[in-house]
Design a protein around this motif. Structure first.
Motif, PDB file in Angstrom:
ATOM      1  N   ALA A 251       5.278  48.089  37.289  1.00 54.88           N
ATOM      2  CA  ALA A 251       5.435  46.789  37.947  1.00 54.88           C
ATOM      3  C   ALA A 251       5.561  46.948  39.459  1.00 54.88           C
ATOM      4  N   LEU A 252       6.343  47.918  39.903  1.00 50.55           N
ATOM      5  CA  LEU A 252       6.530  48.124  41.340  1.00 50.55           C
ATOM      6  C   LEU A 252       5.256  48.645  41.996  1.00 50.55           C
ATOM      7  N   ALA A 253       4.548  49.514  41.292  1.00 52.19           N
ATOM      8  CA  ALA A 253       3.282  50.018  41.827  1.00 52.19           C
ATOM      9  C   ALA A 253       2.266  48.890  41.933  1.00 52.19           C
ATOM     10  N   ALA A 254       2.218  48.039  40.922  1.00 52.75           N
ATOM     11  CA  ALA A 254       1.307  46.894  40.964  1.00 52.75           C
ATOM     12  C   ALA A 254       1.662  45.962  42.114  1.00 52.75           C
ATOM     13  N   PHE A 255       2.939  45.735  42.314  1.00 52.24           N
ATOM     14  CA  PHE A 255       3.366  44.868  43.420  1.00 52.24           C
ATOM     15  C   PHE A 255       2.976  45.486  44.759  1.00 52.24           C
ATOM     16  N   SER A 256       2.918  46.824  44.799  1.00 50.83           N
ATOM     17  CA  SER A 256       2.556  47.532  46.030  1.00 50.83           C
ATOM     18  C   SER A 256       1.046  47.659  46.222  1.00 50.83           C
ATOM     19  N   GLY A 257       0.266  47.165  45.258  1.00 46.57           N
ATOM     20  CA  GLY A 257      -1.175  47.112  45.436  1.00 46.57           C
ATOM     21  C   GLY A 257      -1.955  48.320  44.994  1.00 46.57           C
ATOM     22  N   VAL A 258      -1.409  49.148  44.083  1.00 46.96           N
ATOM     23  CA  VAL A 258      -2.207  50.280  43.619  1.00 46.96           C
ATOM     24  C   VAL A 258      -3.351  49.783  42.747  1.00 46.96           C
ATOM     25  N   TRP A 259      -4.404  50.570  42.707  1.00 41.69           N
ATOM     26  CA  TRP A 259      -5.589  50.191  41.932  1.00 41.69           C
ATOM     27  C   TRP A 259      -5.354  50.330  40.435  1.00 41.69           C
ATOM     28  N   CYS A 260      -4.646  51.403  40.017  1.00 46.85           N
ATOM     29  CA  CYS A 260      -4.512  51.691  38.592  1.00 46.85           C
ATOM     30  C   CYS A 260      -3.263  52.520  38.334  1.00 46.85           C
ATOM     31  N   VAL A 261      -2.669  52.323  37.161  1.00 42.50           N
ATOM     32  CA  VAL A 261      -1.589  53.186  36.678  1.00 42.50           C
ATOM     33  C   VAL A 261      -2.070  53.889  35.411  1.00 42.50           C
ATOM     34  N   ARG A 262      -1.638  55.133  35.262  1.00 40.81           N
ATOM     35  CA  ARG A 262      -2.040  55.958  34.108  1.00 40.81           C
ATOM     36  C   ARG A 262      -0.818  56.128  33.211  1.00 40.81           C
ATOM     37  N   VAL A 263      -0.897  55.630  31.963  1.00 43.53           N
ATOM     38  CA  VAL A 263       0.292  55.555  31.111  1.00 43.53           C
ATOM     39  C   VAL A 263      -0.023  55.975  29.676  1.00 43.53           C
ATOM     40  N   HIS A 264       1.015  56.391  28.971  1.00 43.05           N
ATOM     41  CA  HIS A 264       0.883  56.719  27.561  1.00 43.05           C
ATOM     42  C   HIS A 264       0.913  55.463  26.688  1.00 43.05           C
ATOM     43  N   ASN A 265       1.743  54.507  27.029  1.00 39.39           N
ATOM     44  CA  ASN A 265       1.968  53.308  26.217  1.00 39.39           C
ATOM     45  C   ASN A 265       1.338  52.122  26.941  1.00 39.39           C
ATOM     46  N   VAL A 266       0.166  51.712  26.496  1.00 34.66           N
ATOM     47  CA  VAL A 266      -0.642  50.746  27.246  1.00 34.66           C
ATOM     48  C   VAL A 266      -0.041  49.347  27.267  1.00 34.66           C
ATOM     49  N   GLY A 267       0.368  48.837  26.114  1.00 38.47           N
ATOM     50  CA  GLY A 267       0.759  47.433  25.995  1.00 38.47           C
ATOM     51  C   GLY A 267       1.805  46.968  26.991  1.00 38.47           C
ATOM     52  N   PRO A 268       2.964  47.619  27.071  1.00 40.59           N
ATOM     53  CA  PRO A 268       3.994  47.159  28.009  1.00 40.59           C
ATOM     54  C   PRO A 268       3.552  47.212  29.470  1.00 40.59           C
ATOM     55  N   SER A 269       2.781  48.231  29.845  1.00 40.82           N
ATOM     56  CA  SER A 269       2.310  48.309  31.227  1.00 40.82           C
ATOM     57  C   SER A 269       1.268  47.237  31.521  1.00 40.82           C
ATOM     58  N   LEU A 270       0.442  46.903  30.533  1.00 43.20           N
ATOM     59  CA  LEU A 270      -0.512  45.812  30.723  1.00 43.20           C
ATOM     60  C   LEU A 270       0.226  44.489  30.918  1.00 43.20           C
ATOM     61  N   ASP A 271       1.272  44.268  30.136  1.00 38.44           N
ATOM     62  CA  ASP A 271       2.100  43.081  30.343  1.00 38.44           C
ATOM     63  C   ASP A 271       2.688  43.064  31.752  1.00 38.44           C
ATOM     64  N   ALA A 272       3.141  44.222  32.213  1.00 41.23           N
ATOM     65  CA  ALA A 272       3.779  44.308  33.523  1.00 41.23           C
ATOM     66  C   ALA A 272       2.806  43.990  34.654  1.00 41.23           C
ATOM     67  N   VAL A 273       1.572  44.518  34.570  1.00 38.09           N
ATOM     68  CA  VAL A 273       0.629  44.262  35.662  1.00 38.09           C
ATOM     69  C   VAL A 273       0.165  42.813  35.665  1.00 38.09           C
ATOM     70  N   LYS A 274       0.027  42.205  34.478  1.00 38.61           N
ATOM     71  CA  LYS A 274      -0.350  40.806  34.418  1.00 38.61           C
ATOM     72  C   LYS A 274       0.757  39.914  34.966  1.00 38.61           C
ATOM     73  N   THR A 275       2.002  40.257  34.638  1.00 37.46           N
ATOM     74  CA  THR A 275       3.135  39.492  35.157  1.00 37.46           C
ATOM     75  C   THR A 275       3.234  39.624  36.668  1.00 37.46           C
ATOM     76  N   THR A 276       3.059  40.832  37.171  1.00 38.21           N
ATOM     77  CA  THR A 276       3.106  41.058  38.607  1.00 38.21           C
ATOM     78  C   THR A 276       1.999  40.292  39.321  1.00 38.21           C
ATOM     79  N   ALA A 277       0.799  40.285  38.743  1.00 39.68           N
ATOM     80  CA  ALA A 277      -0.314  39.547  39.346  1.00 39.68           C
ATOM     81  C   ALA A 277      -0.019  38.059  39.408  1.00 39.68           C
ATOM     82  N   ALA A 278       0.586  37.517  38.338  1.00 40.62           N
ATOM     83  CA  ALA A 278       0.936  36.096  38.353  1.00 40.62           C
ATOM     84  C   ALA A 278       1.984  35.800  39.409  1.00 40.62           C
ATOM     85  N   TRP A 279       2.965  36.673  39.545  1.00 38.91           N
ATOM     86  CA  TRP A 279       4.013  36.503  40.563  1.00 38.91           C
ATOM     87  C   TRP A 279       3.389  36.476  41.952  1.00 38.91           C
ATOM     88  N   LYS A 280       2.510  37.440  42.237  1.00 41.67           N
ATOM     89  CA  LYS A 280       1.913  37.538  43.569  1.00 41.67           C
ATOM     90  C   LYS A 280       0.952  36.379  43.835  1.00 41.67           C
TER      91      LYS A 280
END
Length: 300
Positions: free
Chosen positions: A270-299
């Motif tokens: 979430a913090l990386a998305a808020f900071s404008g990174v292009w992509c995050v690399r994660v083991h557990n996709v679902g929660p991070s996808l929720d986080a980036v979508k939420t961050t995008a809506a906030w911004k």
């Protein structure tokens, strides 16, 4: 890039590598541009630090990759060689035997596939199998043929910062200023790709969290994402389940095990998305996808 032929003037005049990408396979042009992307980690290995052995066979790895694809992973990063500190290198031939059937199956299913490799020969065969991105964690320490390959094929390439053998425990992890030194070293490596004929659009930068870094070095780099973005390239952050998160979450002096680091990973997403990174690399996709979508809506 759908066609992986080199752009005019960017490399030797060679024929494009043959692809097996299906008509419905995802392309970079299809990726969302209104939020940070999520790359799912798929280790086809017996010894990766978090999930080694879980998907060591092609069938189980393909099924896991298909699930990531259905769960919404933007990119699936397939790796056939562990870089944990106590791991033993495998041959390029064994690496290819592990990953190529998985790459081909996921591409045919419509996934956008990245391959995590330090070997140019594996990278070339993966591109031929339909991979669109090469993720090299070596800091160009392993295979000097990589810049010419990337220039010739036109593939996207993750250039990660590291120092020395990636399996050593924090080799050469002493910096005058970790942020400035990482930026300087990444820039010099990037220039080798330019010299080979690669274009700026092909290069993605990764500060290499956990590779040749002490614990606080990782936090310094995360706090300086703005400087990394300022280099003019897409930035990839890979913090998922890493040791510095285990140390942060330690209880009674014992580091949290990898599977207990996912909540902290999502916070970094979430913090990386808020900071404008292009992509995050994660083991557990679902929660991070929720986080980036939420961050995008906030911004927005």
């Amino acid at each position: 890039m759908d066609s992986l032929a080199a752009a005019p003037g960017t490399g030797p005049a060679t024929s494009p590598l043959p692809l097996v990408r299906s008509a419905r396979a995802r392309r970079f042009e299809d990726l969302p541009t209104d939020r940070t992307l999520v790359m799912g980690i798929l280790n086809v290995t017996p010894d990766s630090f978090s999930d080694g052995g879980q998907f060591a066979q092609a069938d189980s790895a393909i099924q896991a990759g298909l699930k990531m694809h259905c769960d919404g992973a933007d990119i699936i990063d397939v790796g056939g060689e562990s870089t944990r500190p106590d791991s033993v290198r495998v041959t390029a031939e064994e690496e290819q035997q592990r990953i190529l059937p998985v790459v081909e199956a996921l591409v045919k299913a419509g996934a956008l596939v990245s391959v995590d490799t330090m070997n140019a020969s594996t990278a070339e065969k993966a591109i031929q199998a339909g991979a669109a991105l090469i993720n090299d964690v070596s800091g160009l320490e392993v295979d000097p043929a990589m810049p010419a390959l990337i220039a010739r094929t036109g593939a996207h390439y993750v250039l990660m910062h590291s120092r020395g053998a990636v399996r050593s425990s924090d080799p050469h992890a002493e910096y005058d200023s970790v942020v400035d030194d990482v930026i300087t070293e990444l820039t010099k490596l990037r220039d080798q790709f330019y010299a080979a004929g690669a274009t700026p659009e092909q290069i993605i930068l990764d500060p290499g969290l956990g590779f040749s870094k002490h614990g606080n070095d990782n936090w310094e780099l995360l706090r300086s994402i703005g400087k990394l973005n300022g280099l003019g390239h897409r930035v990839l952050i890979g913090a998922s389940r890493k040791r510095f998160l285990g140390s942060l979450l330690a209880r009674s002096g014992k580091a949290a095990p990898p599977l207990e680091r996912d909540d902290a990973t999502v916070a970094i997403t979430a913090l990386a998305a808020f900071s404008g990174v292009w992509c995050v690399r994660v083991h557990n996709v679902g929660p991070s996808l929720d986080a980036v979508k939420t961050t995008a809506a906030w911004k927005a």
